[in-house]
Scaffold this motif. Structure first.
Motif, short mmCIF file in Angstrom:
data_model
loop_
_atom_site.label_atom_id
_atom_site.label_comp_id
_atom_site.label_asym_id
_atom_site.label_seq_id
_atom_site.Cartn_x
_atom_site.Cartn_y
_atom_site.Cartn_z
N VAL A 50 4.61 -13.15 -2.24
CA VAL A 50 4.79 -13.44 -0.81
C VAL A 50 3.46 -13.11 -0.14
O VAL A 50 3.07 -11.95 -0.05
CB VAL A 50 5.93 -12.59 -0.20
N VAL A 51 2.74 -14.14 0.29
CA VAL A 51 1.41 -13.95 0.87
C VAL A 51 1.41 -14.60 2.25
O VAL A 51 1.77 -15.76 2.40
CB VAL A 51 0.33 -14.60 -0.01
N ARG A 52 0.98 -13.83 3.24
CA ARG A 52 1.00 -14.31 4.61
C ARG A 52 -0.32 -14.05 5.32
O ARG A 52 -1.01 -13.07 5.05
CB ARG A 52 2.12 -13.60 5.41
N THR A 53 -0.61 -14.94 6.25
CA THR A 53 -1.72 -14.74 7.17
C THR A 53 -1.19 -13.97 8.36
O THR A 53 -0.10 -14.26 8.86
CB THR A 53 -2.29 -16.11 7.62
N VAL A 54 -1.95 -12.99 8.81
CA VAL A 54 -1.58 -12.21 9.99
C VAL A 54 -2.31 -12.82 11.19
O VAL A 54 -3.53 -12.99 11.18
CB VAL A 54 -1.98 -10.72 9.83
N LEU A 55 -1.53 -13.14 12.21
CA LEU A 55 -2.06 -13.71 13.44
C LEU A 55 -1.83 -12.76 14.60
O LEU A 55 -0.79 -12.09 14.67
CB LEU A 55 -1.36 -15.03 13.76
N VAL A 56 -2.78 -12.72 15.52
CA VAL A 56 -2.61 -12.01 16.78
C VAL A 56 -2.91 -13.03 17.87
O VAL A 56 -4.03 -13.56 17.94
CB VAL A 56 -3.53 -10.79 16.91
N ASP A 57 -1.91 -13.30 18.67
CA ASP A 57 -2.04 -14.30 19.74
C ASP A 57 -2.62 -15.61 19.19
O ASP A 57 -3.44 -16.26 19.83
CB ASP A 57 -2.89 -13.77 20.89
N GLY A 58 -2.20 -15.97 17.97
CA GLY A 58 -2.62 -17.22 17.35
C GLY A 58 -3.91 -17.17 16.57
O GLY A 58 -4.25 -18.13 15.88
N ASP A 59 -4.65 -16.06 16.64
CA ASP A 59 -5.92 -15.93 15.90
C ASP A 59 -5.70 -15.25 14.56
O ASP A 59 -4.95 -14.27 14.47
CB ASP A 59 -6.93 -15.11 16.70
N VAL A 60 -6.38 -15.72 13.53
CA VAL A 60 -6.30 -15.12 12.20
C VAL A 60 -7.03 -13.78 12.21
O VAL A 60 -8.23 -13.72 12.51
CB VAL A 60 -6.92 -16.05 11.13
N VAL A 61 -6.28 -12.70 11.90
CA VAL A 61 -6.90 -11.37 11.90
C VAL A 61 -6.75 -10.67 10.55
O VAL A 61 -7.23 -9.55 10.40
CB VAL A 61 -6.34 -10.47 13.03
N GLY A 62 -6.09 -11.31 9.59
CA GLY A 62 -5.96 -10.66 8.29
C GLY A 62 -4.88 -11.30 7.44
O GLY A 62 -4.42 -12.41 7.71
N SER A 63 -4.49 -10.54 6.41
CA SER A 63 -3.47 -11.01 5.48
C SER A 63 -2.57 -9.85 5.08
O SER A 63 -2.94 -8.68 5.20
CB SER A 63 -4.13 -11.61 4.23
N ALA A 64 -1.40 -10.21 4.60
CA ALA A 64 -0.43 -9.22 4.09
C ALA A 64 0.29 -9.88 2.93
O ALA A 64 0.56 -11.08 2.96
CB ALA A 64 0.56 -8.83 5.18
N ALA A 65 0.57 -9.09 1.88
CA ALA A 65 1.17 -9.69 0.70
C ALA A 65 2.07 -8.70 -0.03
O ALA A 65 1.92 -7.48 0.08
CB ALA A 65 0.09 -10.18 -0.26
N LEU A 66 2.97 -9.29 -0.78
CA LEU A 66 3.87 -8.58 -1.68
C LEU A 66 3.66 -9.24 -3.03
O LEU A 66 3.85 -10.45 -3.15
CB LEU A 66 5.30 -8.73 -1.19
N TYR A 67 3.23 -8.47 -4.03
CA TYR A 67 2.87 -9.07 -5.31
C TYR A 67 3.37 -8.22 -6.48
O TYR A 67 3.71 -7.06 -6.31
CB TYR A 67 1.35 -9.26 -5.40
N GLY A 68 3.38 -8.84 -7.65
CA GLY A 68 3.75 -8.14 -8.86
C GLY A 68 5.12 -8.54 -9.38
O GLY A 68 5.80 -9.39 -8.81
N ASN A 69 5.50 -7.90 -10.47
CA ASN A 69 6.78 -8.18 -11.11
C ASN A 69 7.92 -7.50 -10.36
O ASN A 69 7.74 -6.41 -9.82
CB ASN A 69 6.77 -7.70 -12.56
N PRO A 70 9.12 -8.11 -10.36
CA PRO A 70 10.28 -7.46 -9.73
C PRO A 70 10.45 -6.03 -10.27
O PRO A 70 10.27 -5.77 -11.45
CB PRO A 70 11.45 -8.36 -10.14
N GLY A 71 10.77 -5.12 -9.37
CA GLY A 71 10.93 -3.72 -9.73
C GLY A 71 9.62 -2.94 -9.73
O GLY A 71 9.62 -1.72 -9.77
N GLU A 72 8.50 -3.66 -9.68
CA GLU A 72 7.17 -3.03 -9.67
C GLU A 72 6.30 -3.62 -8.56
O GLU A 72 5.09 -3.42 -8.54
CB GLU A 72 6.46 -3.26 -11.00
N ARG A 73 6.91 -4.34 -7.63
CA ARG A 73 6.12 -5.06 -6.62
C ARG A 73 5.44 -4.10 -5.66
O ARG A 73 5.98 -3.07 -5.28
CB ARG A 73 7.01 -6.06 -5.90
#
Length: 156
Positions: free
Chosen positions: A55-78
């Protein structure tokens, strides 16, 4: 200030590349790619990430790209990870983005790792319910040495 997440667009990648090459941000994050300035490696990484089930997302503030956030890895170890442009630090954006990401992915447990000397990132994780569950040492590419890190867990 409105914080929102959305899927990553091709146009976000140059912004991420610039953000992930800021010297102060690299020092704080510590655990980075071997050579953050290697654009080919960066592009290959993002091609793999975007094709995965992460699960990989772009972080926006008032519509501007300010970063990213993600959830990665195997189930149970994400694990969760996030990167916010340094000009936006200290404004609650990382906390809001991580809360939104966690709402998208209700699976538990989840893990996070943070350089032990990065109290701001630790606070973000703790505000979102993570608790310190262990200590480790790892090689921090951005610092060129092994450093202490904290392992945090959300849920059991």
């Amino acid at each position: 200030m409105e914080v929102a997440l959305r899927p990553v667009h091709d146009s976000d990648l140059p912004v991420f590349f610039r953000q992930m090459n800021d010297p102060e941000s690299l020092q704080m994050a510590a655990f980075t790619h071997e050579d953050p300035a290697d654009r080919d490696a960066f592009d290959a990484h993002w091609t793999r990430v975007r094709a995965s089930s992460d699960v990989v997302r772009t972080v926006l503030v008032d519509g501007d790209v300010v970063g990213s956030a993600a959830l990665y890895g195997n189930p149970g170890e994400r694990e969760v990870t996030y990167w916010i442009d340094r000009t936006y630090w200290g404004k609650g954006i990382a906390t809001a983005a991580l809360r939104d990401l966690l709402a998208e992915a209700p699976e538990r447990p989840l893990y996070a790792r943070v350089a032990a000397d990065n109290p701001a990132s630790r606070r973000v994780l703790e505000k979102c319910g993570f608790v310190v569950s262990g200590h480790d040492r790892g090689f921090a590419n951005a610092r060129g040495e092994e450093i202490d890190e904290l392992v945090l867990t959300l849920g059991s």
